[in-house]
Each structure stands twice: as structure tokens, then as C-alpha cells.
Design a protein around this motif. Sequence first.
Motif, short mmCIF file in Angstrom:
data_model
loop_
_atom_site.label_atom_id
_atom_site.label_comp_id
_atom_site.label_asym_id
_atom_site.label_seq_id
_atom_site.Cartn_x
_atom_site.Cartn_y
_atom_site.Cartn_z
N LEU A 86 0.82 -1.21 0.00
CA LEU A 86 0.00 0.00 0.00
C LEU A 86 0.85 1.26 0.00
N ASN A 87 1.96 1.23 0.76
CA ASN A 87 2.82 2.40 0.83
C ASN A 87 3.54 2.64 -0.49
N ASN A 88 3.86 1.57 -1.24
CA ASN A 88 4.60 1.70 -2.48
C ASN A 88 3.69 1.89 -3.69
N TYR A 89 2.42 1.88 -3.49
CA TYR A 89 1.48 2.00 -4.63
C TYR A 89 1.35 3.47 -5.03
N HIS A 90 1.54 3.79 -6.29
CA HIS A 90 1.51 5.16 -6.80
C HIS A 90 0.39 5.38 -7.79
N GLY A 91 -0.63 4.59 -7.75
CA GLY A 91 -1.76 4.79 -8.64
C GLY A 91 -1.67 3.93 -9.89
N PRO A 92 -2.70 4.00 -10.72
CA PRO A 92 -2.72 3.19 -11.94
C PRO A 92 -1.66 3.65 -12.92
N PRO A 93 -1.29 2.81 -13.85
CA PRO A 93 -0.26 3.21 -14.83
C PRO A 93 -0.73 4.38 -15.66
N GLU A 94 0.22 5.21 -16.11
CA GLU A 94 -0.11 6.37 -16.91
C GLU A 94 -0.57 5.95 -18.30
N VAL A 95 -1.56 6.66 -18.82
CA VAL A 95 -2.09 6.39 -20.15
C VAL A 95 -2.08 7.69 -20.94
N ASP A 96 -2.11 7.58 -22.25
CA ASP A 96 -2.16 8.76 -23.11
C ASP A 96 -3.53 9.40 -23.03
N PRO A 97 -3.63 10.71 -23.23
CA PRO A 97 -4.95 11.36 -23.24
C PRO A 97 -5.86 10.70 -24.28
N PRO A 98 -7.13 10.52 -23.96
CA PRO A 98 -8.03 9.80 -24.88
C PRO A 98 -8.13 10.45 -26.25
N TYR A 99 -8.03 11.79 -26.33
CA TYR A 99 -8.23 12.44 -27.62
C TYR A 99 -7.16 12.05 -28.63
N ARG A 100 -6.01 11.61 -28.15
CA ARG A 100 -4.95 11.24 -29.09
C ARG A 100 -5.31 9.99 -29.89
N HIS A 101 -6.21 9.19 -29.37
CA HIS A 101 -6.60 7.98 -30.07
C HIS A 101 -7.71 8.23 -31.07
N TYR A 102 -8.38 9.37 -30.99
CA TYR A 102 -9.53 9.63 -31.84
C TYR A 102 -9.33 10.83 -32.76
N LEU A 103 -8.44 11.75 -32.47
CA LEU A 103 -8.23 12.95 -33.28
C LEU A 103 -7.38 12.62 -34.49
N HIS A 104 -7.97 12.82 -35.66
CA HIS A 104 -7.22 12.55 -36.89
C HIS A 104 -6.21 13.67 -37.11
N SER A 105 -5.13 13.33 -37.78
CA SER A 105 -4.07 14.31 -38.00
C SER A 105 -4.56 15.49 -38.83
N SER A 106 -5.55 15.26 -39.72
CA SER A 106 -6.06 16.37 -40.53
C SER A 106 -6.85 17.37 -39.71
N ASN A 107 -7.35 16.95 -38.52
CA ASN A 107 -8.10 17.86 -37.66
C ASN A 107 -7.22 18.61 -36.68
N ALA A 108 -5.94 18.26 -36.62
CA ALA A 108 -5.02 18.95 -35.72
C ALA A 108 -4.72 20.34 -36.26
N HIS A 109 -4.10 21.14 -35.42
CA HIS A 109 -3.78 22.51 -35.81
C HIS A 109 -2.83 22.51 -37.00
N GLY A 110 -3.18 23.25 -38.04
CA GLY A 110 -2.38 23.30 -39.25
C GLY A 110 -2.80 22.30 -40.31
#
Length: 383
Positions: A86-110
Motif C-alpha cells: 500500500l505504501n509503495n502503490y503510486h496509482g494506476p499506470p499512466e495512459v495517453d490522453p483519450p483524444y490522441r486515439h480519436y483525433l485525426h491528424s487532418s483535424n489537428a492545428h495546421g
Amino acid sequence: MVGTGPWYKLRDRNPRHELRTDASEPTWSFVDLVFPRRNMTTSSNKPHAKTPKRSLSNVSRVEQREDNEDASSVPANDFTDGVSSLNNYHGPPEVDPPYRHYLHSSNAHGGPKSLSGISFRSFALGASLALNTCLTLFLLLLTPEAQGFLDRTVHFSTGAGNANAARYFRSNCYTHLPEQGLYQRFTPYHQLWRFPFFLTVLSLFHYLEYIITALYNPSGANISAFLLTNGRAYNIAHSLSLSEITLTTVFFSTHQSTLSSPRRTIPLGLLLILLGQSVRTLAMAHAGPSFNHTVQTSKLKGHALVTGGVYSVFRHPAYFGFFWWAIGTQVVVGNLACGLGYAGVLWVFFSRRIRGEEDLLVQFFGEGYVRYRRRTVVGIPGL
């Protein structure tokens, strides 16, 4: 209550936050408290059921293997080890923001369909449309025609018995303006309403170009669909129109009043604007995915010959609409030089474009387009 055993241990780096009990007791998790599984063993005299294997994209294979280990391999009464975990637990593993999996490159800035670019252009056109509409109405109230109309309206509404009502209304509404210098300043330049009016119609045209494309041809809803970057000649033409409005208003206001007459030229110009914009908008809607702002040199998948709606009368309704829309704007604002220039330049441009485009359409659709061309018209004089 979690489990039935006296001791439990929270496994380190466990993505499901499971509470482990001894081997004779069932294994429950926080998830099971809210969404209980049907195969969960609740009786202590039944063998323990293993935790079903889950595919976790953000968890390493080592953590999956640990999650699938049998519960009997976990110490049941190691309370000290559980506390250290319990003392060594630092939370769930880090994940990428959800929008990175759904935002197409054509919709990004530029990108060609940049969400920020589309939002900014839509906001700018909407603000221009609202601001210039209000400014046009305000300047129209300063024209002599508007003042005479107000005088006649008040005289009619008060009855024939009160003949001095119009003069009283005029004195109360306009007498204070010369004192402030406002009426005297605007009287020579009362045709300035033409400047914001042209910007109003122009803003509405460019906004409709994108919104109709987005509704009926979503795949072509790029930033370029606004037609704000429609070439150098296009920008020069509109700049010359605004320049002529300014010059004739400042130096030839009397002559400009005869060209932009509220009884003759303005109704005709408004009719041409309404006709041209309506036909072009309907053409884009009826064509749907087959409509494109650029000439296609090869037949695309799903490209069909549209012969219904406005296409049953005009074989190039979008060109017909823009031609008469552009001339109508110059008729309303009373631009003689730009009106003749618009008509000449657009006629040459569309004659070349229609000739080249029809040659390609004959290659795409063969005799079918030849028969269609015979029974339809362009709607532009001489074409």
C-alpha cells in the motif's frame, strides 16, 4: 464488506486494484462491488474462480501475467507485506490522453480540416455578418429617402387632421443632430451604407459555402471550402469594389445617388443576389459528394452525373449562381466600373472553365452527358 477472510493484501501495480484473500475464499475487487460477475463464487465450500483474463493495452505483459496468477500463490496472512504494498502503490499506470486515439491528424492545428481553423473562420464570418448588418441599417436611417419615409409614415399614422405632425416629428428627431454635428457630417456621405452592405453579403456567401459543403459533402469540408483563399484575382476584384464604393461616396456622392436608386437599381440588384445565392446553394446540396470547388481531372469513386433538381434546368448551376450573384452586388452598391469589370472577367473565366470541364465530363460519362447537355442551358449570356 470486501471478502470474508480476516486478512487481505492489495497487490502492487495491479491495474484492477484487487483485494486478495486466502486461497479458500473468493477473490473480489472494487469493480465487483458495483458490477458483480455471475461466475463469482460466494460460498466458501466451492473452489475459488480465477480472475478472467483481460486485454489491457496500457499494461505490460508482466502485469497481465501477475494478474492471471492463481490466488493461492498469494500469501494470505502476510499483513506486513500488504502494508508495504500500500505504501509503495503510486496509482494506476499512466495512459495517453483519450483524444490522441480519436483525433485525426487532418483535424489537428495546421491540418486541412483543422478544428481551430474552422472555428476561427466561422466566428470571424459570423461577427462580420452581424456587425456589418447593424452598421448598414444604421447608415440607411441617415439617408434622405429614409427621412422622407419616416415623415410620410408619421403623417399617415396621425391622420389628415394633424398636418403638422410630420414636421414636429422631423424637428424632434433630427434638430438635435446638427447641434452635435452628426447629421451635417453624414449628409454628404449617406451612401456609406453600401460599404458594410457589400461586406455583409460577402460574409454570408463565404459562410454558406462551408456550411453547405459540411452538410451535404462532409469529406470535402476543408478549410479551403470557405473560399477565403480563392486566388489573387478574386481578392483584387473585391478590393477594387470596396475602393470604388469609398471613392464615389466621398467625391461623387451626388452622382452615386443616381446610380444606386432605391426604386430602380437596388431592387434589381437584390433580386439578382437572391436568385444567384439560392441557385448556387441548391446546386451544392443536390450534387452532394459529386460537388467540388476544384475541377476533377479523373473520375472518382462514387462520382455520378447529377441531373435532378436545379441540374435539370442548368447544367452548371453553381457557375450560373455566382455569376449573377456577383453582378447583383455591384448593381446594389452602384459600382459602374466594377459592375462592367465583374461581368467581363467572369464571362471569360467561366467560358474557359466550362469548356474544359465539359470535355472531361464527356470522357467520364460519354453519350449520357452529351444528351444531358443538349436539353439544358448554362444561363450565362453567350455560353
